[in-house]
Design a protein around this motif. Structure first.
Motif, mmCIF file in Angstrom:
data_model
loop_
_atom_site.group_PDB
_atom_site.id
_atom_site.type_symbol
_atom_site.label_atom_id
_atom_site.label_comp_id
_atom_site.label_asym_id
_atom_site.label_seq_id
_atom_site.Cartn_x
_atom_site.Cartn_y
_atom_site.Cartn_z
ATOM 1 N N ALA B 299 4.078 6.123 8.868
ATOM 2 C CA ALA B 299 4.149 5.052 7.873
ATOM 3 C C ALA B 299 5.014 3.908 8.377
ATOM 4 N N MET B 300 6.063 4.256 9.095
ATOM 5 C CA MET B 300 6.948 3.198 9.579
ATOM 6 C C MET B 300 6.251 2.244 10.524
ATOM 7 N N THR B 301 5.237 2.761 11.220
ATOM 8 C CA THR B 301 4.589 1.910 12.214
ATOM 9 C C THR B 301 3.515 1.026 11.614
ATOM 10 N N ARG B 302 3.189 1.208 10.348
ATOM 11 C CA ARG B 302 2.069 0.457 9.779
ATOM 12 C C ARG B 302 2.565 -0.845 9.152
ATOM 13 N N ASP B 303 1.832 -1.908 9.443
ATOM 14 C CA ASP B 303 2.211 -3.193 8.871
ATOM 15 C C ASP B 303 1.349 -3.497 7.642
ATOM 16 N N ASP B 304 0.172 -2.938 7.618
ATOM 17 C CA ASP B 304 -0.684 -3.128 6.448
ATOM 18 C C ASP B 304 -0.027 -2.449 5.250
ATOM 19 N N PHE B 305 0.062 -3.197 4.186
ATOM 20 C CA PHE B 305 0.811 -2.714 3.025
ATOM 21 C C PHE B 305 0.235 -1.391 2.528
ATOM 22 N N LYS B 306 -1.079 -1.393 2.336
ATOM 23 C CA LYS B 306 -1.682 -0.203 1.741
ATOM 24 C C LYS B 306 -1.668 0.980 2.697
ATOM 25 N N ALA B 307 -1.786 0.714 3.989
ATOM 26 C CA ALA B 307 -1.747 1.817 4.948
ATOM 27 C C ALA B 307 -0.378 2.483 4.921
ATOM 28 N N ARG B 308 0.659 1.652 4.800
ATOM 29 C CA ARG B 308 1.993 2.256 4.736
ATOM 30 C C ARG B 308 2.131 3.120 3.500
ATOM 31 N N LEU B 309 1.621 2.595 2.411
ATOM 32 C CA LEU B 309 1.673 3.384 1.175
ATOM 33 C C LEU B 309 0.863 4.670 1.321
ATOM 34 N N ALA B 310 -0.262 4.571 2.034
ATOM 35 C CA ALA B 310 -1.122 5.745 2.175
ATOM 36 C C ALA B 310 -0.395 6.857 2.906
ATOM 37 N N LYS B 364 -0.436 -7.971 4.692
ATOM 38 C CA LYS B 364 0.525 -7.562 5.720
ATOM 39 C C LYS B 364 1.951 -7.604 5.175
ATOM 40 N N ILE B 365 2.724 -6.599 5.534
ATOM 41 C CA ILE B 365 4.104 -6.576 5.079
ATOM 42 C C ILE B 365 4.909 -7.669 5.783
ATOM 43 N N SER B 366 4.564 -7.912 7.052
ATOM 44 C CA SER B 366 5.343 -8.887 7.816
ATOM 45 C C SER B 366 5.171 -10.300 7.289
ATOM 46 N N GLU B 367 4.225 -10.523 6.416
ATOM 47 C CA GLU B 367 4.029 -11.877 5.896
ATOM 48 C C GLU B 367 4.614 -12.056 4.506
#
Lengths: 478, 488, 449
Positions: B299-310, B364-367
């Motif tokens: 999860a830490m490596t994911r920048d896509d918001f929903k992927a991190r949540l997944a 994206k979380i980074s945005e």
């Protein structure tokens, strides 16, 4: 009740002969519907009025060949009654579908269908092995004429292959029957109870029966006739073959297997394995098909494999399961081939790749297809699942490893069904072929609804067909 | 009379779905009111079961006997009631949110969407009240099938691919693993009825050790909606769905149905004694711990918001199973309570992700730098949910994690406490940056969020759910009472 | 000597002689035809009404109900052949009276053969019908194939007669008598006895065209006039098989000939069926099929004596009618011996097509035809007698035969539009045979004892 049974058996024969003699198009339509409807209703009434335990009931008996102690004798019991109903039901569907598709010389065609129905019903209801054998063979001429005369493409080859395979392996049925006659001195099914044979002889006898029926079912590697015969026949005949005639083999095994349980202990695993290989092999064949009718043909081939495997497990669950599943499979196979025919009629092709994006255009068709796909995929609560769980229980009870093998086949079965549904209805973009597809209505809607209701009802109340599961062995008197 | 309440709770949304289909796109307002009304009736039906249950009444309804030992029947017990309560309550909120989301994005096929939504809730409630494996299996499979149109909602390449994976994994595992496990159970015991303490007699366990071990693994992976690693990849793939669907999938119905079913199997099919006798407890604890840590790291490596949540969901599901698999009172309590607690926190987070997408069109979380100023309610709710997820006291997550840790100590496996602590840190490590970016970083382009406004249809539901994380953290009595009464 | 038993033959030959004289004086074909028919039918009638049965023992000829039944069938079948040849030949030849005389003489020869109780009578009657046959086969004197058929038949037939005479001499030398009963006294294990009986059987195997004595049959069948082929295919088998049945139950009772029987019948089944597969000429095909059927029937001699008749007679009866039916259809069609002529027969004459279908199904052994029942009966009994291998081979081969029999049926039901003329007159014969074959399948209790 005896009169009713005679009526149910004889009405297709009479109808067929009448049509053959009075070659009138409109009359033949009327008579064909009427005679199979009479048969269906009569069987249904009889079915509601008999005990699902005990031996043959409502027996009709006419003296025939005293020299061999063989009578023309028909009776209903737990095993053949459902098959008889199924046969009449499927005949009506086949007749209706035939009349929807323009068929030349429809009078001859209908009379042959009715004759075929008569022979198949005769096969199911006969109470001795000789009559059983006669009807088994008598079924061939009408069937091969229907395939040959009204089939498409190289139907000559298809019909001949069908004929030769079935006929060739009837040697084994002959040997089995003579073997029983030798050992017990009579052709009746009862005599199977008193076989005084060594285990080895019994094994050979059973293998003879198995080979004869395996080609009818069919089990890989005896399935060579299936592809052409199913694919090239007119679809009503395909429906009849897959839903009813394939079941003749299963019914035959159902009749003899329980008396050979000691044989099954010895060699059961090998023939179950063969059936399961057939099950999985055919599933793989189906997996690659883009042609709807071929897909359903292989699907049918695949499913009868597990039905037979469950039967051969020789367990309470397996035997009941195969009885139940034969009926379920008959109904569902008929509906699938019917679907294929609807597509063929409207788009002139069975090709699944040329369809797609139908889900919004034809909601009723989608609903029924979806229901049938779910049922065939073994969705719990629908009819097929009950059969499946009984069959699998039977196989697992026989051997856990074989059970896992069966599960793999079941899973592949779901995959190709899903692919079918996806390719025909969901895939985007659809092709312009899809625009030709119309929704079902009228009589077809009724037929599909009936199939759907049967599927639902048997999903919740399979004991309507099989009675109480525990009863089966008391029936066999052990 | 009260026996019929579960059936009513199940069928009301089926009725709703039929009405929705009949009304169609002609009258969207009426269609969505029906959704809401059905949701309220359903919730009402479930809630009205609570008093009877707490009085210790047996609520059992047999609809049909299919085969000997194979009934279609319903029974209300604590585990199911808790799950049903959470699911039916969150459905109401999700419906409101969906209205905002779907209308905000002008999504297509809204009728199908709402109909399938209603059906999936029926299935979820069906699972929760199922009295035996057979009934549960029916609704479990139904859930997979009715959520497929939701996952593949966009009907584009990505959507269909995600849907394909979703169906392939879930139906495939159900057919291969679950079906064989169920059939074997049926073969071995002749019944599929749930029973407190399990249906496998000690004698059976002694004679069929290997078989029962294999079957247990089959159950764990057969109820694949619980997404235990390594068969979890359908869950991130299903993220292509519209956000309310993801919320439903991940917080309310689908994955929770997965862990619910696994818990049922562990508690009512096998039972603690059998699992221990089979030496499988350590195995379950190990794979779940492994899933928790690995999923958190991914999860830490994911920048896509929903992927991190997944991936966070994957980790949290294993919390529940680990708790149940401890078979100690606190462990089970912690695990099951986590179903509810995690549901509220995670649904909030998904709502936030969806709201951000609806209002600011970014995934994206980074945005997300500086968005908190424009969407204060949304991001504040997210902060609350984060605190709950991490397990800060006074928030919902704390209750479950505390009990889980207690359970670990009860069965004297302190290393599990270590797993919980590490994963909590990891939770913090991947959620707090979101909050930090939203509130404390300025966007590189100062004009980036100029047009962004909060969508109240989205903001209010998610604010409510985030409040519940606090409320449940402060007053966890109701779920705990229900579970305690079940454990006695 | 019991002349009473010979009453039908006497009457038949008398009328035939009258016919021959009248026919050579006035070549009026209808007169010839009706006189011949009345000759044959009077034979049938006498047998039916009087049913002469001779007493036990010691006669040169001896009859019993079964033999009389076969004689009825021989004359009845002869009537069919008469009708066939009338329509086939009457316009092509002016020697109809001679033809019919030969035909009727051969019928009498066969009839006598069935009654024979003495080796010399056997020889005489065989020569009587064989000599007629040689001439009948070569009746188309203009057709090279017909002449060739007659010559071939004659040369090989003479050879077999020599073998027969040799074996009779052998038996006479051994027992000092030519009566069949006296053969019973032979030393059963003696090599001479076995050798003699093998010679004897070989001579008959030639008449039955069993492999390896079959070489004449396809050419003769093809070359002879079609109605004569119908005669060859059906009636001599009846007579010879019945005689053999008598010999096996009377004379060869204790001799173990099973190996010979198994070899000969297996070879006949295999070769007959395999070679029939590729035949495009129906007459040739039916010749091979008759080889095969002789093979099946020959296995009946493996049975214990009391079962030989009950097994063989039904088979022979329906084999006769199947052949008559098939040839009636072939003769009805212009160029009917070519299988391609059958394309689309159903579109012109459904009745003929159906009759042919029934007959062919019966040949194959598919219910509900009599062919199935009699074949089942035969194979069942042989199987129960413990010769499972032969039965297996037999069934397998009869399955193979489905291919060439049913090809005819397939052709006649194909959708192709056919244009050929039909001889309507023979339709009655075809329908009658087909009906009998079908009725025999539905009511087998009449003839199964």
């Amino acid at each position: 009740m005896m009169e009713l049974l005679s009526l149910a058996i004889i009405s297709p024969l009479l109808g067929g002969l009448l049509i053959f003699l009075i070659k009138d198009r409109r009359f033949s339509k009327f008579i064909s519907y009427l005679s199979s409807l009479i048969s269906l209703i009569a069987f249904f009434v009889l079915f509601l009025n008999f005990e699902k335990t005990g031996g043959f009931q409502h027996v009709i008996s006419l003296e025939w060949i005293p020299a061999w102690r063989v009578n023309i004798e028909f009776g209903l019991d737990k095993f053949n009654a459902p098959f008889a109903i199924l046969t009449s039901l499927i005949s009506i569907v086949a007749i209706h579908l035939s009349l929807r598709t323009a068929i030349e010389r429809v009078e001859n065609y209908l009379s042959l269908i009715l004759l075929l129905q008569f022979t198949v019903i005769g096969f199911y209801l006969s109470t001795n092995l000789f009559l059983f054998f006669i009807f088994y063979e008598a079924m061939l001429p009408p069937a091969f004429f229907l395939i040959y005369r009204w089939g498409t493409g190289d139907s000559y080859r298809a019909a001949f292959k069908f004929l030769i395979y079935t006929f060739a392996f009837s040697i084994f049925l002959f040997i089995g029957i003579i073997g029983v006659f030798m050992a017990a001195g009579s052709f009746s099914f009862e005599s199977l109870k008193e076989l005084n044979l060594s285990l080895q002889d019994k094994t050979l006898l059973y293998l003879a029966f198995f080979l004869a029926f395996a080609v009818k079912i069919p089990i890989v590697p005896l399935h060579g006739w299936l592809r052409d015969a199913y694919y090239l026949s007119p679809t009503p005949i395909t429906i009849f073959m897959s839903a009813v005639m394939g079941k003749m083999g299963i019914y035959g095994l159902l009749r003899v297997t329980p008396y050979f349980s000691d044989v099954l202990l010895e060699i059961g695993w090998a023939i179950i394995l063969l059936c399961l290989i057939s099950f999985i092999y055919a599933a793989f064949l189906a997996l690659n098909q883009r042609d709807m009718k071929l897909l359903f043909s292989y699907m049918s081939l695949s499913h009868v494999g597990i039905i037979t495997a469950g039967l051969l497990s020789g367990t309470l669950q397996g035997l009941n399961g195969s009885l139940l599943q034969s009926i379920n499979h008959g109904v569902l196979a008929a509906s699938f081939f019917y679907l294929a025919e609807i597509f063929k009629r409207q788009t002139k092709s069975y090709d699944m790749d040329r369809l797609g994006a139908l889900s919004k255009r034809v909601p009723v068709l989608v609903f029924f297809t979806f229901a049938f796909v779910m049922a065939m995929g073994g969705f719990p609560g629908l009819s097929y699942f009950n059969g499946e769980i009984l069959l699998l229980s039977g196989i697992f009870r026989h051997s856990v490893i074989l059970g896992f093998l069966a599960i793999i086949g079941v899973a592949i079965g779901v995959v190709y069904l899903c692919y079918f549904f996806y390719r025909v209805f969901l895939k985007k973009p659809g092709s312009d072929m899809s625009l030709l597809v119309r929704d079902v209505r009228g009589f077809e809607f009724v037929i599909f609804s009936v199939f759907f209701i049967i599927t639902l009802y048997l999903g919740l109340n399979p004991s309507f067909v099989i009675g109480q599961v525990e009863n089966i062995f008391t029936y066999y008197g052990r | 009379m009260i026996e019929f309440l579960p059936l009513i709770a199940i069928s009301v949304s089926v009725m709703g779905a039929i009405l929705i289909v009949l009304i169609g796109d002609r009258n969207p307002n009426l269609r969505e009111s029906i959704s809401v009304i059905a949701g309220i009736i359903k919730f009402g039906a479930v809630v009205s079961l609570v008093p009877a249950f707490l009085q210790g009444k047996e609520i059992y309804l047999k609809v049909a006997t299919v085969l000997p030992g194979l009934d279609l029947s319903f029974r209300v017990d604590g585990l199911g009631l808790l799950f049903a309560l959470g699911a039916s309550f969150l459905w109401i909120i999700t419906t409101f949110y969906s209205i905002g989301y779907m209308r905000g994005l002008r999504e297509h096929a809204q009728t199908r969407y709402f109909a399938c939504f209603a059906l999936s809730l029926s299935s979820a409630i069906g699972i929760s009240f199922a009295a035996n494996l057979f009934t549960m299996f029916i609704f479990y499979e139904a859930l997979t099938i009715v959520t497929y149109p939701l996952v593949a909602h966009h009907e584009d390449r990505e959507g269909l691919e995600g849907g394909r994976q979703y169906v392939f994994y879930l139906l495939g595992t159900a057919k291969v693993f679950l079906l064989s496990a169920i059939v074997l159970t049926y073969v071995l015991t002749g019944t599929l009825e749930f029973k407190k303490g399990g249906i496998f007699t000690p004698e059976l366990v002694r004679n069929n050790t290997l078989l029962l071990q294999i079957m247990l693994i089959f159950y764990l992976y057969g109820f694949n909606k619980s997404a235990i690693m390594p068969i979890h990849s359908w869950l991130p793939a299903a993220m292509v769905a519209p956000t309310p669907v993801s919320a439903l999938l991940h917080a309310v119905a689908v994955v929770k149905a997965g862990v619910f079913t696994v818990s049922r199997v562990l508690l009512n099919v096998y039972g603690g004694d059998a699992i221990k006798a089979l030496n499988m407890q350590d195995f379950i604890l190990f794979i779940t711990s492994f899933t928790i840590i690995t999923a958190s790291l991914i999860a830490m490596t994911r920048d896509d918001f929903k992927a991190r949540l997944a991936f966070s969901t994957v980790a949290n599901l294993s919390y529940i199973i680990i708790g149940v698999a401890m078979f100690s009172p606190s462990g089970i309590l912690g695990g099951i309570v986590h179903i509810t607690m995690h549901a509220f926190s995670k649904i909030t987070m998904f709502f936030v992700a969806g709201a951000v997408y609806v209002c600011a069109h970014t995934k994206k979380i980074s945005e997300l730098d500086g968005i908190g100023k424009k969407m204060p309610i949304t991001m504040f709710s997210f902060a609350l949910a984060t605190l709950s997820m991490v397990g800060i006291p006074a928030f919902a997550g704390f209750i479950s994690k505390f009990n889980l840790a207690l359970g670990a100590i009860e069965i004297s496996k302190p290393e599990l406490v270590g797993v919980f602590v590490v994963s909590s840190f990891l939770n913090a490590a991947y959620f707090i940056p979101v909050v930090y970016r939203a509130f404390f970083r300025e966007p590189k382009n100062p004009l980036k969020w100029v047009d962004v406004k909060e969508n109240l249809f989205c903001a209010i539901p998610l604010f409510i759910t985030s409040l519940f994380t606090v409320i449940l953290g402060l007053y966890p009595n109701l779920p705990i009472i229900i579970i305690r009464s079940m454990l006695q | 000597m019991n002349y009473f038993s010979l009453l039908p033959e006497i009457i038949v030959i008398c009328i035939a002689t009258v016919m021959l004289i009248a026919g050579t004086i006035r070549r009026e074909r209808h007169l010839i035809f009706y006189l011949s028919l009345s000759a044959v039918l009077s034979g049938v009638l006498v047998l039916l009404l009087i049913n002469p049965v001779s007493g036990e023992g010691g006669h040169l000829i001896q009859t019993d109900p079964v033999v009389n039944l076969i004689r009825i069938l021989i004359y009845g079948g002869g009537a069919f052949i008469l009708i066939f040849s009338f329509y086939e030949l009457s316009e092509k030849t002016d020697r109809l009276a001679e033809f019919y005389f030969l035909l009727i003489m051969s019928l009498s020869g066969m009839s006598v053969l069935t009654m024979a109780n003495d080796l010399l009578i056997i020889y005489l009657s065989i020569e009587l019908f064989s000599l007629c046959f040689y001439i009948l086969a070569a009746f188309y004197r203009e057709d090279r194939r017909s002449i060739e058929a007659g010559m071939k038949y004659f040369v090989l037939g003479t050879l077999s007669s020599i073998v027969l005479v040799g074996s009779i001499a052998f038996f006479y030398a051994y027992t000092g008598s030519t009566s069949l009963e006296s053969l019973r006294g032979m030393n059963m294990d003696s090599k001479f006895t076995i050798f003699g009986s093998l010679l004897f059987l070989s001579a008959f195997a030639f008449k039955l065209s069993l492999v390896p004595f079959h070489a004449w049959s396809p050419d003769v069948y093809e070359g002879a006039p079609t109605s004569v082929t119908a005669l060859f295919a059906s009636l001599p088998k009846l007579a010879v098989f019945i005689l053999l049945g008598k010999i096996f139950s009377l004379a060869f009772k204790g001799i173990d000939l099973s190996l010979f029987i198994i070899i000969v019948s297996s070879l006949s089944m295999i070769l007959g069926n395999v070679l029939a597969l590729r035949q495009k000429n129906l007459k040739r095909m039916l010749s091979y099929s008759s080889i095969a059927h002789s093979g099946y029937m020959f296995t009946a001699f493996l049975l214990p004596e009391q079962e030989i008749y009950t097994t063989l007679v039904p088979y022979l009866i329906f084999y006769l009618f199947m052949n008559l039916g098939a040839f009636a259809v072939i003769l009805s069609i212009e160029k009917g011996e070519k299988i391609d002529s059958f394309h689309g027969l159903n579109n012109i004459s459904p009745v003929l097509a159906l009759s042919m279908a029934i007959v062919m199904l019966s040949f194959t052994g598919i219910p509900p035809t009599a062919g199935f029942i009699v074949k089942f009966n035969l194979f069942k009994n042989v199987f129960l007698a413990g010769y499972g291998g032969v039965v297996f081979l037999g069934i397998f081969m009869s399955i193979l035969s489905a291919y060439y029999y049913l090809r005819v049926v397939f052709y006649s039901y194909s959708s192709q539009i056919a244009e050929f003329s039909l001889r309507k007159e023979l339709r009655v014969c075809a329908v009658f045979s087909a009906f009998l074959v079908l009725a025999g399948g539905v009511f087998p209790s009449i003839y199964l004892l």
